[in-house]
Enzyme design. Structure first.
Site, PDB file in Angstrom:
ATOM      1  N   HIS A  37       0.862  -1.180   0.000  1.00  0.00           N
ATOM      2  CA  HIS A  37       0.000   0.000   0.000  1.00  0.00           C
ATOM      3  C   HIS A  37       0.898   1.230   0.000  1.00  0.00           C
ATOM      4  O   HIS A  37       2.038   1.193   0.495  1.00  0.00           O
ATOM      5  CB  HIS A  37      -0.879   0.023   1.246  1.00  0.00           C
ATOM      6  CG  HIS A  37      -1.936  -1.043   1.257  1.00  0.00           C
ATOM      7  ND1 HIS A  37      -3.014  -0.993   2.110  1.00  0.00           N
ATOM      8  CD2 HIS A  37      -2.086  -2.190   0.536  1.00  0.00           C
ATOM      9  CE1 HIS A  37      -3.789  -2.037   1.913  1.00  0.00           C
ATOM     10  NE2 HIS A  37      -3.236  -2.791   0.967  1.00  0.00           N
ATOM     11  N   GLU A  39       0.960   3.825   1.822  1.00  0.00           N
ATOM     12  CA  GLU A  39       1.445   4.207   3.152  1.00  0.00           C
ATOM     13  C   GLU A  39       2.613   3.332   3.594  1.00  0.00           C
ATOM     14  O   GLU A  39       3.593   3.835   4.149  1.00  0.00           O
ATOM     15  CB  GLU A  39       0.320   4.082   4.197  1.00  0.00           C
ATOM     16  CG  GLU A  39      -0.892   4.932   3.917  1.00  0.00           C
ATOM     17  CD  GLU A  39      -2.006   4.191   3.196  1.00  0.00           C
ATOM     18  OE1 GLU A  39      -3.179   4.459   3.502  1.00  0.00           O
ATOM     19  OE2 GLU A  39      -1.709   3.338   2.321  1.00  0.00           O
ATOM     20  N   CYS A  67      -6.036   1.793   5.930  1.00  0.00           N
ATOM     21  CA  CYS A  67      -6.632   0.543   6.398  1.00  0.00           C
ATOM     22  C   CYS A  67      -6.013   0.176   7.750  1.00  0.00           C
ATOM     23  O   CYS A  67      -5.097   0.847   8.238  1.00  0.00           O
ATOM     24  CB  CYS A  67      -6.397  -0.568   5.374  1.00  0.00           C
ATOM     25  SG  CYS A  67      -4.680  -1.119   5.275  1.00  0.00           S
ATOM     26  N   CYS A  70      -2.168  -0.437   7.589  1.00  0.00           N
ATOM     27  CA  CYS A  70      -1.406   0.802   7.459  1.00  0.00           C
ATOM     28  C   CYS A  70      -1.484   1.637   8.731  1.00  0.00           C
ATOM     29  O   CYS A  70      -0.494   2.237   9.150  1.00  0.00           O
ATOM     30  CB  CYS A  70      -1.887   1.589   6.250  1.00  0.00           C
ATOM     31  SG  CYS A  70      -1.509   0.760   4.689  1.00  0.00           S
TER      32      CYS A  70
END
Length: 133
Positions: A37, A39, A67, A70
């Site tokens: 992801h 992040e 999420c 993260c």
């Protein structure tokens, strides 16, 4: 969108200097990695740039509510602030879902500012998913 990745981008900024330490977008498809992801990628890069697993004087800017995975990484990295654009009622882990930073087991809760440029970010995300259906 042409890469086939969900269009989420993130940057980490050193709050003292204003310098961008890392910037990236989702790369789960490109790297065949479900943890890639935006992040996660910028946290790794910023930690490497700082030579530390802690980013206490850094701020994260991201286009979608992080999420749970993260959010946990954000807590572990001790980021100072998190700014995000679109809320994610289905997969978010900050203001929705498990609300990681509100859990008693959370080691560090950054200041969180959600909804910045929400309409623009939501439109980009909705258009991406609409085109995939």
């Amino acid at each position: 969108m042409s890469r086939g990745e969900v269009p989420v981008g993130a940057i980490i900024v050193d709050s003292r200097s204003g310098q961008i330490l890392a910037q990236d977008g989702n790369r789960t498809e490109d790297l065949n990695d479900p943890t890639a992801h935006a992040e996660m990628l910028v946290i790794r890069e910023a930690c490497a740039a700082q030579g530390s697993p802690r980013l206490e004087q850094c701020d994260l800017y991201v286009t979608l509510e992080p999420c749970a995975m993260c959010a946990t990484a954000i807590s572990n990295a001790r980021l100072r602030r998190v700014y995000f654009a679109a809320y994610d009622p289905k997969g978010g882990g900050v203001d929705h879902g498990p609300q990681i930073f509100r859990q008693p087991t959370c080691h560090h809760a950054p200041e969180v500012y959600g909804g910045m440029a929400e309409e623009e970010a939501s439109t980009i995300l909705k258009d991406f998913f609409k085109a995939r259906r």
